[in-house]
Design a protein around this motif. Structure first.
Motif, PDB file in Angstrom:
ATOM      1  N   ALA B 271      66.193   5.624  37.813  1.00 49.94           N
ATOM      2  CA  ALA B 271      66.643   7.009  37.982  1.00 49.94           C
ATOM      3  C   ALA B 271      66.149   7.912  36.858  1.00 49.94           C
ATOM      4  O   ALA B 271      66.171   9.138  36.977  1.00 49.94           O
ATOM      5  CB  ALA B 271      68.172   7.062  38.033  1.00 49.94           C
ATOM      6  N   LYS B 272      65.688   7.275  35.778  1.00 54.09           N
ATOM      7  CA  LYS B 272      65.371   8.012  34.555  1.00 54.09           C
ATOM      8  C   LYS B 272      64.481   9.237  34.803  1.00 54.09           C
ATOM      9  O   LYS B 272      64.838  10.361  34.436  1.00 54.09           O
ATOM     10  CB  LYS B 272      64.697   7.046  33.569  1.00 54.09           C
ATOM     11  CG  LYS B 272      64.234   7.654  32.269  1.00 54.09           C
ATOM     12  CD  LYS B 272      63.872   6.566  31.280  1.00 54.09           C
ATOM     13  CE  LYS B 272      62.781   5.633  31.773  1.00 54.09           C
ATOM     14  NZ  LYS B 272      61.411   6.048  31.747  1.00 54.09           N
ATOM     15  N   ASP B 273      63.345   9.023  35.442  1.00 54.46           N
ATOM     16  CA  ASP B 273      62.405  10.135  35.630  1.00 54.46           C
ATOM     17  C   ASP B 273      63.042  11.271  36.423  1.00 54.46           C
ATOM     18  O   ASP B 273      62.915  12.435  36.069  1.00 54.46           O
ATOM     19  CB  ASP B 273      61.141   9.650  36.343  1.00 54.46           C
ATOM     20  CG  ASP B 273      60.264   8.823  35.416  1.00 54.46           C
ATOM     21  OD1 ASP B 273      60.565   8.804  34.198  1.00 54.46           O
ATOM     22  OD2 ASP B 273      59.313   8.196  35.914  1.00 54.46           O
ATOM     23  N   GLY B 274      63.719  10.922  37.498  1.00 55.01           N
ATOM     24  CA  GLY B 274      64.321  11.951  38.347  1.00 55.01           C
ATOM     25  C   GLY B 274      65.425  12.707  37.633  1.00 55.01           C
ATOM     26  O   GLY B 274      65.499  13.933  37.687  1.00 55.01           O
ATOM     27  N   HIS B 364      68.742  12.288  46.084  1.00 56.57           N
ATOM     28  CA  HIS B 364      67.392  12.578  45.608  1.00 56.57           C
ATOM     29  C   HIS B 364      67.488  13.504  44.399  1.00 56.57           C
ATOM     30  O   HIS B 364      68.048  14.595  44.479  1.00 56.57           O
ATOM     31  CB  HIS B 364      66.545  13.238  46.699  1.00 56.57           C
ATOM     32  CG  HIS B 364      65.167  13.552  46.222  1.00 56.57           C
ATOM     33  ND1 HIS B 364      64.849  14.764  45.653  1.00 56.57           N
ATOM     34  CD2 HIS B 364      64.051  12.791  46.169  1.00 56.57           C
ATOM     35  CE1 HIS B 364      63.580  14.735  45.283  1.00 56.57           C
ATOM     36  NE2 HIS B 364      63.061  13.560  45.595  1.00 56.57           N
ATOM     37  N   LEU B 365      66.949  13.046  43.275  1.00 53.39           N
ATOM     38  CA  LEU B 365      67.086  13.791  42.016  1.00 53.39           C
ATOM     39  C   LEU B 365      65.705  14.190  41.511  1.00 53.39           C
ATOM     40  O   LEU B 365      64.838  13.331  41.317  1.00 53.39           O
ATOM     41  CB  LEU B 365      67.746  12.901  40.960  1.00 53.39           C
ATOM     42  CG  LEU B 365      69.106  12.282  41.335  1.00 53.39           C
ATOM     43  CD1 LEU B 365      69.446  11.148  40.387  1.00 53.39           C
ATOM     44  CD2 LEU B 365      70.191  13.347  41.293  1.00 53.39           C
ATOM     45  N   GLY B 366      65.498  15.475  41.298  1.00 54.33           N
ATOM     46  CA  GLY B 366      64.265  15.943  40.661  1.00 54.33           C
ATOM     47  C   GLY B 366      63.015  15.478  41.391  1.00 54.33           C
ATOM     48  O   GLY B 366      62.808  15.781  42.555  1.00 54.33           O
ATOM     49  N   ASN B 367      62.203  14.690  40.670  1.00 53.67           N
ATOM     50  CA  ASN B 367      60.928  14.242  41.263  1.00 53.67           C
ATOM     51  C   ASN B 367      60.985  12.785  41.711  1.00 53.67           C
ATOM     52  O   ASN B 367      59.973  12.091  41.725  1.00 53.67           O
ATOM     53  CB  ASN B 367      59.793  14.439  40.261  1.00 53.67           C
ATOM     54  CG  ASN B 367      59.996  13.624  38.992  1.00 53.67           C
ATOM     55  OD1 ASN B 367      61.025  12.960  38.833  1.00 53.67           O
ATOM     56  ND2 ASN B 367      59.027  13.661  38.098  1.00 53.67           N
TER      57      ASN B 367
END
Lengths: 287, 413
Positions: B271-274, B364-367
């Motif tokens: 999940a880090k990137d998002g 869905h988070l960010g990218n």
């Protein structure tokens, strides 16, 4: 501070001095807009005139209007003037107050003996927008008002700017006056963006009284072209007068110089003005 | 009849292709963020991917899909949620379609939304949940909405829509903002008397009273879920009591984000990137840059409310968007990341103190890549949701002994 009852609405009015009545309509960085009392600029005017400064609807201790477009505000002031018993008076306005003064003068030129505008907004001048005071009133990082101070003053570090628009949480009463003034400003001037009435410019020819138009040398809110347009459109005005080393808030930044211009105009302007343009010349601007 | 918590999949449809130097170069993701950053090539198929994720949520058995409206920003690419809702009405068969909400003051007349929502309710065979919102700061600037009158305008619009759905037309509406001579919308909604109406609010008493008075659902538009969430629920319950009404969990919803991984460590890694992608967190309120959601330049709250805000707030307190570590996030309980047990436990904690019946969860988070978002949704649906449904049924039964009777008329509809 007096509270006037105008058809059931509370209107806060500050008054000082004696002599001919001078109705003063305030702006953002001004009495009622942020300051709770007259500043040295207003006190200087009160040496030669009876200065009467009502707080706009919703500002200071004045009630909000139920309906608050620019026309509603003009009718509000007609009722305030009735309540004050003023039928003919000198009229000065700064910033939004200048806009309201001009709207009053084109509708009721018979009431306004002499008109003075300082950094007045209100006109649509293609290609030169009045800056976005609303967006800049939102502090950066929650606390930093540099851009708002830059908009309203010649420089963000001007002492008057730092005094009335400090970073961080300021004096709650001053923050409240600023909020109320922005709220009033958004009622009258947010739409269209910002602070103009397209019809006003072609109505200026009706205000044939002697007029003085002033702008701060470094006004970052109302572009110089707006002062020029007022000076050109008001039949009783000479060229735009510039207050050196001042921004939009000339009355707070250069109180002496700004008040001196006004005092000289009020002393000489009415009796000793240059002849007005003839009606046929004025008619050129009519459709 | 049992009444488990309703679990929805919320999609913001973030813009996922920001340049790496975005944070250094741009101070905001809203209003003025230059649209030349839109990469048309990389963005081909983006809406399809997001719509398919929502349809997948329907297949997985979520109770509904949630959309909302944003303009001129990197955070939510849905200026018109109704378009996405129309697509979902044809791609899904079961779940509710929640639009939370259309921003009414941005429309020339609210009749257009009455009409489009009625179409969507018909197209989805009665699955629409009709959310309305007034919009906040960014919309003020984007659409030249006068913030000081926007609330008054909003409630007139809400009432006009509800009346247009329930009262036979043509009738005349002599409102202040939307005077109309002939109100007579075709079609009428499938659900009678009308689709459920949800209204988001922060903690403004004025808003809660208006919602309670009309019998609508309240959606708390805060992303942090500490003690404040329980306080908001109690505040709403008290206002309902004052109106002679009663709180039950399905009067209220909250929003959170979740990522479910195989293990806690793996979940964080995936999940880090998002999560830390600029427009996931940084699209939220934050101190860095200029805040465009609330403040003196957007003076929509009455002066006395602003005075309270000045008295009781600290302008230097970090906001959700200022979070920098997983611990910051854990404290605010806004983004819950972990294995199925962790996510279940932490959501159940929130339910136990907040007692709300609608959980709107962003997956869905960010990218975040498509495959990761789907894995997380699947794990949630199979390993977390069943436990939440069972335990919330017990919780609500215990806390609200009257729930059967209170919900009976609603079920009868």
């Amino acid at each position: 501070m007096n509270i006037l009852n105008v058809r059931g609405r509370r209107v806060a009015v500050l008054e000082a001095g004696g002599g001919p009545a001078l109705v003063y309509l305030h702006g953002f960085a001004d009495v009622h807009g942020v300051a709770g009392d007259f500043q040295s600029f207003h006190r200087r005017l009160a040496q030669t005139a009876r200065v009467i400064a009502p707080a706009h609807p919703g500002c200071a201790d004045s009630d909000e209007l139920d309906r608050c477009g620019i026309d509603d505000v003009v009718f509000h002031y007609l009722e305030v003037l009735d309540a004050l018993g003023l039928t003919r008076f000198d009229l000065a306005g700064h910033c939004v107050g200048g806009w309201i003064a001009a709207e009053l003068a084109v509708r009721h030129p018979e009431k306004v003996a002499r008109l003075a505008l300082i950094g007045a907004c209100g006109l649509f001048v293609s290609g030169t927008r009045i800056s976005d005071v609303f967006m800049h009133a939102q502090p950066d990082r929650g606390t930093d008002l540099t851009t708002l101070r830059t908009l309203l003053f010649a420089d963000a570090k001007t002492p008057a700017a730092l005094r009335f628009f400090p970073d961080g949480r300021g004096d709650i009463e001053e923050e409240m006056r600023r909020y109320q003034m922005l709220r009033f400003g958004s009622f009258v001037g947010f739409k269209p963006p910002y602070f103009y009435n397209r019809a006003l410019r072609e109505r200026l020819h009706r205000a044939r009284m002697p007029a003085l138009v002033i702008a701060g040398e470094h006004d970052h809110m109302v572009p110089r072209a707006h002062g020029d347009a007022y000076a050109a459109g008001l039949p009783g005005a000479r060229e735009l007068k510039i207050v050196a080393d001042a921004g939009h808030a000339a009355p707070l930044e250069q109180p002496e110089a700004t008040a001196a211009l006004l005092a000289a105009f009020l002393r000489d302007g009415g009796n000793n003005s240059e002849p007005l343009q003839s009606a046929s010349v004025v008619d050129r601007s009519a459709r | 009849m049992t009444h488990p918590v309703q679990l929805y999949c919320w999609h913001f449809m973030a813009y996922p292709h920001l340049p790496a130097d975005f944070d250094e170069k741009y101070d905001t993701g809203w209003v003025t963020v230059p649209n030349r950053l839109w990469d048309g090539g990389k963005s081909r198929g983006l809406y399809q991917q997001y719509i398919d994720q929502l349809a997948y949520a329907d297949e997985l058995g979520f109770d509904g899909m949630v959309l909302n409206e944003h303009h001129q920003n990197i955070y939510g690419l849905m200026p018109s949620p109704n378009l996405i809702a129309a697509a979902l009405s044809q791609k899904t068969k079961r779940g509710k379609i929640v639009i939370l909400g259309s921003l009414l003051p941005l429309h020339l007349t609210p009749l257009r939304i009455a009409e489009e929502y009625a179409m969507l309710d018909n197209m989805s065979d009665g699955r629409l949940i009709a959310g309305f919102a007034p919009g906040s700061g960014p919309e003020t600037f984007n659409y030249d909405v006068v913030s000081a009158t926007s609330r008054e305008q909003f409630w007139e619009a809400v009432d006009l829509i509800a009346r247009a759905w329930t009262q036979d037309g043509p009738f005349e509406h002599d409102g202040r903002h939307y005077p109309l001579r002939y109100v007579n919308p075709w079609p009428r909604p499938t659900q009678r008397p009308h689709p459920p109406i949800w209204i988001p609010g922060s903690r403004s008493r004025e808003t809660l009273v208006e919602i309670a008075r009309r019998g609508y659902g309240y959606f708390l538009s805060s992303r942090s879920h500490g003690k404040e969430t329980a306080r908001s629920q109690q505040q709403f319950a008290k206002i309902l009591e004052e109106q002679g009404d009663h709180y039950q969990p399905f009067r209220m919803g909250i929003l959170m984000s979740a990522y479910v991984g195989e293990t806690d460590a793996q979940a964080q890694a995936e999940a880090k990137d998002g999560v830390w992608y600029k427009n996931c967190l940084k699209g939220h309120l934050r101190r860095e840059g200029r805040q465009l959601t609330f403040g003196p330049g957007i003076p929509y709250i009455p002066p006395e409310e602003f005075r309270n805000y000045l008295k009781f707030s600290d302008p230097t307190t970090p906001l959700l968007g200022d979070a920098e570590t997983w611990d910051d996030l854990k404290e605010s309980a806004s983004i819950i990341v972990g294995n199925a047990d962790t996510v279940y436990t932490r959501i159940m904690e929130i339910l136990e103190h907040a007692k709300v019946g609608h959980l709107l969860i962003q997956f869905h988070l960010g990218n975040m890549p498509d495959a990761l978002a789907r894995n997380s949704m699947r794990r949630f649906a199979t390993e977390v949701a069943p436990r939440l449904r069972a335990d919330s049924t017990r919780l609500f039964g215990r806390e609200f002994p009257d729930i059967e009777r209170q919900l009976a008329p609603e079920m009868a509809k």
